[in-house]
Write a protein that holds these residues in place. Structure first.
Motif, PDB file in Angstrom:
ATOM      1  N   GLU A 179      -7.324   8.718  25.159  1.00  0.00           N
ATOM      2  CA  GLU A 179      -6.935   9.879  25.160  1.00  0.00           C
ATOM      3  C   GLU A 179      -6.797  10.460  24.341  1.00  0.00           C
ATOM      4  N   LEU A 180      -6.729  10.525  22.868  1.00  0.00           N
ATOM      5  CA  LEU A 180      -6.951  10.921  21.508  1.00  0.00           C
ATOM      6  C   LEU A 180      -7.396  11.745  21.046  1.00  0.00           C
ATOM      7  N   GLY A 181      -7.984  13.045  20.920  1.00  0.00           N
ATOM      8  CA  GLY A 181      -8.986  13.501  20.949  1.00  0.00           C
ATOM      9  C   GLY A 181      -8.392  14.008  20.238  1.00  0.00           C
ATOM     10  N   VAL A 182      -7.831  14.560  19.955  1.00  0.00           N
ATOM     11  CA  VAL A 182      -7.921  15.397  18.425  1.00  0.00           C
ATOM     12  C   VAL A 182      -7.918  14.011  17.319  1.00  0.00           C
ATOM     13  N   VAL A 183      -8.480  14.487  16.278  1.00  0.00           N
ATOM     14  CA  VAL A 183      -8.063  13.940  14.757  1.00  0.00           C
ATOM     15  C   VAL A 183      -7.910  14.975  13.906  1.00  0.00           C
ATOM     16  N   ALA A 184      -6.797  14.936  13.143  1.00  0.00           N
ATOM     17  CA  ALA A 184      -6.661  15.918  12.090  1.00  0.00           C
ATOM     18  C   ALA A 184      -6.630  15.305  10.705  1.00  0.00           C
ATOM     19  N   PHE A 185      -7.087  15.904   9.410  1.00  0.00           N
ATOM     20  CA  PHE A 185      -6.421  15.926   8.322  1.00  0.00           C
ATOM     21  C   PHE A 185      -5.620  16.764   7.424  1.00  0.00           C
ATOM     22  N   ALA A 186      -5.101  16.827   7.111  1.00  0.00           N
ATOM     23  CA  ALA A 186      -2.923  17.677   6.618  1.00  0.00           C
ATOM     24  C   ALA A 186      -3.043  16.853   5.246  1.00  0.00           C
ATOM     25  N   GLN A 187      -3.383  18.473   4.574  1.00  0.00           N
ATOM     26  CA  GLN A 187      -3.022  18.461   3.119  1.00  0.00           C
ATOM     27  C   GLN A 187      -1.250  18.211   2.688  1.00  0.00           C
ATOM     28  N   VAL A 188      -0.057  18.278   2.504  1.00  0.00           N
ATOM     29  CA  VAL A 188       0.692  18.078   1.849  1.00  0.00           C
ATOM     30  C   VAL A 188       1.721  18.593   0.993  1.00  0.00           C
ATOM     31  N   ARG A 189       1.995  19.495   0.830  1.00  0.00           N
ATOM     32  CA  ARG A 189       2.425  19.903  -0.262  1.00  0.00           C
ATOM     33  C   ARG A 189       4.309  19.409  -1.044  1.00  0.00           C
ATOM     34  N   PHE A 190       4.025  19.165  -1.737  1.00  0.00           N
ATOM     35  CA  PHE A 190       5.841  19.707  -2.387  1.00  0.00           C
ATOM     36  C   PHE A 190       5.725  19.990  -3.328  1.00  0.00           C
ATOM     37  N   SER A 191       7.328  21.458  -3.706  1.00  0.00           N
ATOM     38  CA  SER A 191       7.236  22.227  -4.050  1.00  0.00           C
ATOM     39  C   SER A 191       8.145  21.254  -5.602  1.00  0.00           C
ATOM     40  N   VAL A 192       8.748  20.355  -5.682  1.00  0.00           N
ATOM     41  CA  VAL A 192       9.754  19.719  -6.532  1.00  0.00           C
ATOM     42  C   VAL A 192       9.344  18.376  -6.197  1.00  0.00           C
ATOM     43  N   HIS A 193       9.110  17.982  -7.373  1.00  0.00           N
ATOM     44  CA  HIS A 193       8.190  16.944  -7.614  1.00  0.00           C
ATOM     45  C   HIS A 193       9.668  15.390  -8.563  1.00  0.00           C
ATOM     46  N   ASP A 194      10.552  15.074  -6.890  1.00  0.00           N
ATOM     47  CA  ASP A 194      11.134  13.961  -7.679  1.00  0.00           C
ATOM     48  C   ASP A 194      10.844  12.964  -6.978  1.00  0.00           C
ATOM     49  N   ARG A 195      10.804  11.951  -7.725  1.00  0.00           N
ATOM     50  CA  ARG A 195      10.148   9.912  -7.228  1.00  0.00           C
ATOM     51  C   ARG A 195      11.330   9.507  -5.735  1.00  0.00           C
ATOM     52  N   SER A 196      12.208  10.471  -5.854  1.00  0.00           N
ATOM     53  CA  SER A 196      13.520   9.766  -4.879  1.00  0.00           C
ATOM     54  C   SER A 196      12.602  10.236  -3.967  1.00  0.00           C
ATOM     55  N   LEU A 197      12.627  12.096  -3.901  1.00  0.00           N
ATOM     56  CA  LEU A 197      12.096  12.376  -2.335  1.00  0.00           C
ATOM     57  C   LEU A 197      10.850  12.604  -2.059  1.00  0.00           C
ATOM     58  N   SER A 198       9.784  11.475  -2.828  1.00  0.00           N
ATOM     59  CA  SER A 198       8.918  11.385  -2.849  1.00  0.00           C
ATOM     60  C   SER A 198       8.739   9.407  -1.982  1.00  0.00           C
ATOM     61  N   ASP A 199       9.905   9.050  -2.511  1.00  0.00           N
ATOM     62  CA  ASP A 199       9.977   7.774  -2.118  1.00  0.00           C
ATOM     63  C   ASP A 199      10.188   7.684  -0.556  1.00  0.00           C
ATOM     64  N   ARG A 200      11.409   8.603  -0.030  1.00  0.00           N
ATOM     65  CA  ARG A 200      12.066   9.184   1.436  1.00  0.00           C
ATOM     66  C   ARG A 200      10.934   9.507   2.246  1.00  0.00           C
ATOM     67  N   PHE A 201       9.959  10.301   1.477  1.00  0.00           N
ATOM     68  CA  PHE A 201       8.529  10.893   2.572  1.00  0.00           C
ATOM     69  C   PHE A 201       8.093   9.455   2.881  1.00  0.00           C
ATOM     70  N   GLU A 202       7.411   8.551   1.865  1.00  0.00           N
ATOM     71  CA  GLU A 202       7.077   7.418   2.107  1.00  0.00           C
ATOM     72  C   GLU A 202       7.676   6.475   3.222  1.00  0.00           C
ATOM     73  N   ARG A 203       8.157   6.369   2.716  1.00  0.00           N
ATOM     74  CA  ARG A 203       9.175   5.237   3.793  1.00  0.00           C
ATOM     75  C   ARG A 203       8.797   6.092   5.245  1.00  0.00           C
ATOM     76  N   GLU A 204       9.453   6.937   5.208  1.00  0.00           N
ATOM     77  CA  GLU A 204       9.731   8.078   6.655  1.00  0.00           C
ATOM     78  C   GLU A 204       8.181   8.004   7.418  1.00  0.00           C
ATOM     79  N   ILE A 205       6.841   7.819   6.813  1.00  0.00           N
ATOM     80  CA  ILE A 205       5.786   8.650   7.254  1.00  0.00           C
ATOM     81  C   ILE A 205       5.038   6.754   8.027  1.00  0.00           C
ATOM     82  N   GLN A 206       5.532   5.548   7.914  1.00  0.00           N
ATOM     83  CA  GLN A 206       5.560   4.227   7.818  1.00  0.00           C
ATOM     84  C   GLN A 206       6.000   4.128   8.901  1.00  0.00           C
TER      85      GLN A 206
END
Length: 154
Positions: A63-90
């Motif tokens: 019963e997973l009727g919705v498939v969405a593709f989301a483009q996510v943007r950052f305003s600050v391109h900081d390596r540690s911020l990207s690393d935190r984002f990537e860890r959390e989405i796992q």
């Protein structure tokens, strides 16, 4: 890694379609006897050509009727911020795939939800609160034309 020959590619193609195929059937399909086929399969696994085996689940049955593709943007391109984002989405099962992309967005996510209400709540309470996220653009799948059918083999 050894060079893939025609038989190796045939084995890989066959198990991409059916990862639970018995060795006897696989051997017959690729024109080998069982023992050499099993040895080749073990070698392909040990050399990293095969990442693993898994079942393809039915979104409809779950019963997973919705498939969405989301483009996510950052305003600050900081390596540690990207690393935190990537860890959390796992750790977020609703996000079934994530790609760091080029272009106007930083990441492309594939997300599943029961319905649009659930997706909206997920966007508000989870996705927009992730580290670094400043903008999200969603695209909803109207119909799946082709499902992940495996990788092309040279």
């Amino acid at each position: 890694m050894t060079e893939l020959d025609r038989t190796d590619r045939s084995i890989l193609a066959a198990i991409q379609l059916d990862g639970r195929m018995p060795i006897a059937k696989l051997a017959e399909r690729v024109g080998l006897s069982e023992t050499p086929c099993a040895r080749r399969l073990k070698r392909l696994e040990s050399e990293g050509y095969i990442d693993g085996y898994r079942a393809m689940l039915s979104r409809r049955a779950l019963e997973l009727g919705v498939v969405a593709f989301a483009q996510v943007r950052f305003s600050v391109h900081d390596r540690s911020l990207s690393d935190r984002f990537e860890r959390e989405i796992q750790g977020i099962p609703r996000i079934v795939s994530c790609h760091n992309i080029s272009g106007t967005a930083d990441y492309l996510l594939q997300i599943v939800a029961r319905d649009l209400d659930e997706y909206g709540i997920f966007m508000r309470d989870v996705l927009r609160t992730l580290p670094g996220v400043t903008a999200v653009e969603s695209m909803l799948s109207l119909r799946e034309i082709k499902r992940d059918s495996g990788l092309p083999l040279p």
